[in-house]
Design an enzyme around this catalytic site. Structure first.
Site, PDB file in Angstrom:
ATOM      1  N   ARG A  59       4.938  -6.211  48.066  1.00 18.23           N
ATOM      2  CA  ARG A  59       4.978  -7.398  47.191  1.00 18.23           C
ATOM      3  C   ARG A  59       4.752  -7.006  45.723  1.00 18.23           C
ATOM      4  O   ARG A  59       5.497  -7.400  44.837  1.00 18.23           O
ATOM      5  CB  ARG A  59       3.900  -8.413  47.613  1.00 18.23           C
ATOM      6  CG  ARG A  59       4.074  -9.064  48.954  1.00 18.23           C
ATOM      7  CD  ARG A  59       5.351  -9.830  49.115  1.00 18.23           C
ATOM      8  NE  ARG A  59       5.634 -10.726  48.013  1.00 18.23           N
ATOM      9  CZ  ARG A  59       6.862 -11.161  47.702  1.00 18.23           C
ATOM     10  NH1 ARG A  59       7.901 -10.786  48.426  1.00 18.23           N
ATOM     11  NH2 ARG A  59       7.060 -11.983  46.683  1.00 18.23           N
ATOM     12  N   ASP A  74       8.622   4.746  48.920  1.00 12.68           N
ATOM     13  CA  ASP A  74       8.052   3.930  50.000  1.00 12.68           C
ATOM     14  C   ASP A  74       8.471   4.578  51.312  1.00 12.68           C
ATOM     15  O   ASP A  74       9.478   5.292  51.365  1.00 12.68           O
ATOM     16  CB  ASP A  74       8.572   2.483  49.929  1.00 12.68           C
ATOM     17  CG  ASP A  74       7.692   1.519  50.704  1.00 12.68           C
ATOM     18  OD1 ASP A  74       7.011   0.687  50.081  1.00 12.68           O
ATOM     19  OD2 ASP A  74       7.662   1.588  51.969  1.00 12.68           O
ATOM     20  N   SER A  77      -3.448  -0.487  42.039  1.00 10.02           N
ATOM     21  CA  SER A  77      -3.176  -1.929  41.968  1.00 10.02           C
ATOM     22  C   SER A  77      -4.259  -2.681  42.735  1.00 10.02           C
ATOM     23  O   SER A  77      -3.995  -3.701  43.350  1.00 10.02           O
ATOM     24  CB  SER A  77      -1.793  -2.234  42.545  1.00 10.02           C
ATOM     25  OG  SER A  77      -1.784  -1.969  43.927  1.00 10.02           O
ATOM     26  N   CYS A  79      -6.506  -8.969  42.120  1.00  9.39           N
ATOM     27  CA  CYS A  79      -6.222 -10.254  41.471  1.00  9.39           C
ATOM     28  C   CYS A  79      -7.479 -11.139  41.425  1.00  9.39           C
ATOM     29  O   CYS A  79      -7.723 -11.840  40.435  1.00  9.39           O
ATOM     30  CB  CYS A  79      -5.084 -10.976  42.178  1.00  9.39           C
ATOM     31  SG  CYS A  79      -5.321 -11.171  43.956  1.00  9.39           S
ATOM     32  N   ARG A 136      -8.602 -11.496  60.530  1.00 14.54           N
ATOM     33  CA  ARG A 136      -7.364 -11.095  59.860  1.00 14.54           C
ATOM     34  C   ARG A 136      -6.214 -10.944  60.850  1.00 14.54           C
ATOM     35  O   ARG A 136      -5.054 -10.930  60.474  1.00 14.54           O
ATOM     36  CB  ARG A 136      -7.560  -9.775  59.104  1.00 14.54           C
ATOM     37  CG  ARG A 136      -8.217  -9.944  57.747  1.00 14.54           C
ATOM     38  CD  ARG A 136      -8.107  -8.656  56.950  1.00 14.54           C
ATOM     39  NE  ARG A 136      -8.909  -8.694  55.753  1.00 14.54           N
ATOM     40  CZ  ARG A 136      -8.412  -8.929  54.531  1.00 14.54           C
ATOM     41  NH1 ARG A 136      -7.131  -9.118  54.341  1.00 14.54           N
ATOM     42  NH2 ARG A 136      -9.214  -8.950  53.491  1.00 14.54           N
ATOM     43  N   ASN A 166      -1.385 -14.847  42.462  1.00 13.04           N
ATOM     44  CA  ASN A 166      -1.939 -13.533  42.849  1.00 13.04           C
ATOM     45  C   ASN A 166      -0.945 -12.390  42.647  1.00 13.04           C
ATOM     46  O   ASN A 166      -1.345 -11.235  42.521  1.00 13.04           O
ATOM     47  CB  ASN A 166      -2.414 -13.562  44.304  1.00 13.04           C
ATOM     48  CG  ASN A 166      -1.410 -14.197  45.248  1.00 13.04           C
ATOM     49  OD1 ASN A 166      -1.115 -15.394  45.127  1.00 13.04           O
ATOM     50  ND2 ASN A 166      -0.878 -13.432  46.177  1.00 13.04           N
TER      51      ASN A 166
HETATM   52  N1  NAD Z   1      -0.238  -9.167  47.239  1.00 12.93           N
HETATM   53  C1  NAD Z   1      -1.133  -9.526  46.352  1.00 12.93           C
HETATM   54  O1  NAD Z   1      -1.328 -10.699  46.075  1.00 12.93           O
HETATM   55  C2  NAD Z   1      -1.930  -8.479  45.619  1.00 12.93           C
HETATM   56  C3  NAD Z   1      -2.493  -8.823  44.387  1.00 12.93           C
HETATM   57  C4  NAD Z   1      -3.224  -7.851  43.699  1.00 12.93           C
HETATM   58  C5  NAD Z   1      -3.406  -6.596  44.248  1.00 12.93           C
HETATM   59  N2  NAD Z   1      -2.845  -6.317  45.459  1.00 12.93           N
HETATM   60  C6  NAD Z   1      -3.070  -4.970  45.995  1.00 12.93           C
HETATM   61  O2  NAD Z   1      -1.874  -4.208  45.834  1.00 12.93           O
HETATM   62  C7  NAD Z   1      -1.728  -3.297  46.936  1.00 12.93           C
HETATM   63  C8  NAD Z   1      -0.408  -3.598  47.621  1.00 12.93           C
HETATM   64  O3  NAD Z   1      -0.411  -4.920  48.070  1.00 12.93           O
HETATM   65  P1  NAD Z   1       0.936  -5.644  48.547  1.00 12.93           P
HETATM   66  O4  NAD Z   1       0.573  -7.068  48.773  1.00 12.93           O
HETATM   67  O5  NAD Z   1       2.040  -5.297  47.636  1.00 12.93           O
HETATM   68  O6  NAD Z   1       1.113  -4.928  49.958  1.00 12.93           O
HETATM   69  P2  NAD Z   1       2.438  -4.767  50.829  1.00 12.93           P
HETATM   70  O7  NAD Z   1       1.967  -4.561  52.217  1.00 12.93           O
HETATM   71  O8  NAD Z   1       3.403  -5.854  50.543  1.00 12.93           O
HETATM   72  O9  NAD Z   1       3.062  -3.406  50.275  1.00 12.93           O
HETATM   73  C9  NAD Z   1       2.614  -2.123  50.572  1.00 12.93           C
HETATM   74  C10 NAD Z   1       3.835  -1.201  50.556  1.00 12.93           C
HETATM   75  O10 NAD Z   1       3.388   0.147  50.642  1.00 12.93           O
HETATM   76  C11 NAD Z   1       4.243   0.822  51.543  1.00 12.93           C
HETATM   77  N3  NAD Z   1       3.542   1.975  52.080  1.00 12.93           N
HETATM   78  C12 NAD Z   1       2.691   2.031  53.133  1.00 12.93           C
HETATM   79  N4  NAD Z   1       2.257   3.306  53.306  1.00 12.93           N
HETATM   80  C13 NAD Z   1       2.821   4.032  52.335  1.00 12.93           C
HETATM   81  C14 NAD Z   1       2.755   5.409  51.983  1.00 12.93           C
HETATM   82  N5  NAD Z   1       2.003   6.269  52.688  1.00 12.93           N
HETATM   83  N6  NAD Z   1       3.457   5.843  50.911  1.00 12.93           N
HETATM   84  C15 NAD Z   1       4.232   4.976  50.195  1.00 12.93           C
HETATM   85  N7  NAD Z   1       4.342   3.655  50.492  1.00 12.93           N
HETATM   86  C16 NAD Z   1       3.647   3.195  51.549  1.00 12.93           C
HETATM   87  C17 NAD Z   1       4.619  -0.206  52.587  1.00 12.93           C
HETATM   88  O11 NAD Z   1       5.800   0.173  53.270  1.00 12.93           O
HETATM   89  C18 NAD Z   1       4.785  -1.445  51.730  1.00 12.93           C
HETATM   90  O12 NAD Z   1       6.117  -1.581  51.268  1.00 12.93           O
HETATM   91  C19 NAD Z   1      -2.944  -3.539  47.849  1.00 12.93           C
HETATM   92  O13 NAD Z   1      -3.936  -2.587  47.527  1.00 12.93           O
HETATM   93  C20 NAD Z   1      -3.399  -4.927  47.458  1.00 12.93           C
HETATM   94  O14 NAD Z   1      -4.769  -5.130  47.679  1.00 12.93           O
HETATM   95  C21 NAD Z   1      -2.088  -7.216  46.144  1.00 12.93           C
END
Ligand code: NAD
Length: 329
Positions: A10, A32, A118, A149, A193, A309
């Site tokens: 995301r 990824d 992030s 966030c 969860r 977020n």
């Molecule tokens: N979604 C939110 O609202 C939000 C907001 C702020 C911070 N975050 C933080 O950002 C980070 C990502 O969140 P997200 O919601 O985008 O998660 P997500 O699950 O949508 O994305 C994670 C991505 O990382 C990839 N991935 C997994 N293992 C990997 C590896 N070894 N190497 C490379 N890529 C890999 C997955 O395939 C996936 O595409 C988390 O730490 C989360 O806490 C998320």
């Protein structure tokens, strides 16, 4: 400034969309573990933010978006990534997997000059919130945690309220569901969860209080929980704060209104519109204080703040990049 994104979920994909045509940056590569065709599809069609504006396709091992070409890598470990050859200045670590110092340092060993997480990383990574203490960044710092966030929303609110004096604070973040939950009931080490995300109001454990205590002089005075609700985007943060002195609703709202207009301009906003979470999709602020919902019972005050977020958070990541670029040049 040459940028790479590790983890195209995301946050990674929204950053791709927002950085690809930004003249301040060159988005060089993304990595990824997912199949590249799947990544292209998810970049093209997004359930929250709509279809990618413009043409986007695959060519050899690259994503082509308009006149921009971004190399796509598919590796599990940062040590496998060719950041040195690609001359990467900053890696945006958005996989959520390499958030401790040892993990994030692998990007440096692979040749990146800096790493921006992030999320809130391990305690040995400097935690800096844009708009609050980002000025502490200097050129010797190689890895930064910009907080999550929820931390980005809460730090400003508590800091501003602490100008009156905070005795204690209870925070509840009502948050859209995320990929760290399940769509149907599944085994999970945090049992709740693992429950169907779109079916229930789901309390989850978070480390927000610990993050805030690293940033603010409020040790052992903060408790926090997050409740995941069946919406796909947006959050409503609910603060119940015991102040040291009684304060009127108007006085508190004025504090936030002034902060939003002055030193926190573009970081926080103040609103008296009757908002619901759908209204804040695409908003760039770390939080929008909802003045209509401020309430006071003697020394106890309740503050409600909204944030997107994803969009609000990626806006701060972009602020970080601009700031770091200035410092590195
Ligand atoms: N979604 C939110 O609202 C939000 C907001 C702020 C911070 N975050 C933080 O950002 C980070 C990502 O969140 P997200 O919601 O985008 O998660 P997500 O699950 O949508 O994305 C994670 C991505 O990382 C990839 N991935 C997994 N293992 C990997 C590896 N070894 N190497 C490379 N890529 C890999 C997955 O395939 C996936 O595409 C988390 O730490 C989360 O806490 C998320």
């Amino acid at each position: 400034m040459r940028i790479a994104i590790n983890g195209m979920g995301r946050i990674g994909r929204l950053l791709f969309r927002r950085l690809i045509n930004d003249p301040a940056f060159t988005l060089v590569a993304v990595n990824d573990i997912m199949e590249t065709e799947n990544l292209l599809y998810l970049l093209k069609y997004d359930s929250l933010y709509g279809k990618f504006q413009g043409d986007i396709s695959l060519s050899d091992n690259a994503i082509v978006a308009g006149d921009k070409k971004v190399i796509v890598l598919q590796h599990e470990y940062p040590s496998q990534l060719s950041w040195k050859d690609l001359d990467i200045d900053i890696v945006l670590e958005c996989s959520g997997k390499f958030t401790n110092k040892a993990g994030a340092s692998e990007h440096l060993k692979a040749g990146a000059k800096k790493v921006l997480l992030s999320t809130t990383g391990s305690p040995d990574i400097p935690l800096m919130i844009y708009g609050f203490n980002h000025h502490r960044l200097d050129n010797t710092i190689e890895i930064v945690s910009p907080g999550g966030c929820m931390t980005n929303c809460s730090t400003h609110i508590l800091y501003i309220l602490n100008s009156i004096g905070i005795e204690s604070a209870q925070i509840n973040i009502l948050h859209s569901y995320t990929s760290r939950q399940e769509l149907v009931d599944t085994a999970h080490k945090q049992f709740r969860r693992g429950r169907a995300a779109a079916e229930s109001i789901i309390p989850v454990e978070i480390d927000l209080a610990q993050s805030l205590e690293r940033l603010l002089p409020l040790q052992d005075k903060i408790a926090a929980v997050s409740v995941r609700v069946p919406v796909t985007n947006g959050a409503m943060a609910d603060f119940t704060v015991q102040l040291k002195e009684p304060a009127a609703k108007e006085e508190i709202n004025l504090l936030f209104k002034k902060a939003a207009e002055n030193e926190y301009k573009n970081i926080i906003a103040y609103s008296e519109d009757p908002l619901v979470s759908a209204d804040i999709k695409g908003d760039t602020h770390s939080c929008i204080i909802d003045g209509t919902l401020t309430s006071v019972a003697v020394k106890q005050v309740k503050i409600i703040a909204w944030f997107d977020n994803e969009y609000g958070y990626t806006s701060r990541i972009i602020d970080w990049l601009l700031y770091w670029k200035k410092l590195m040049s």
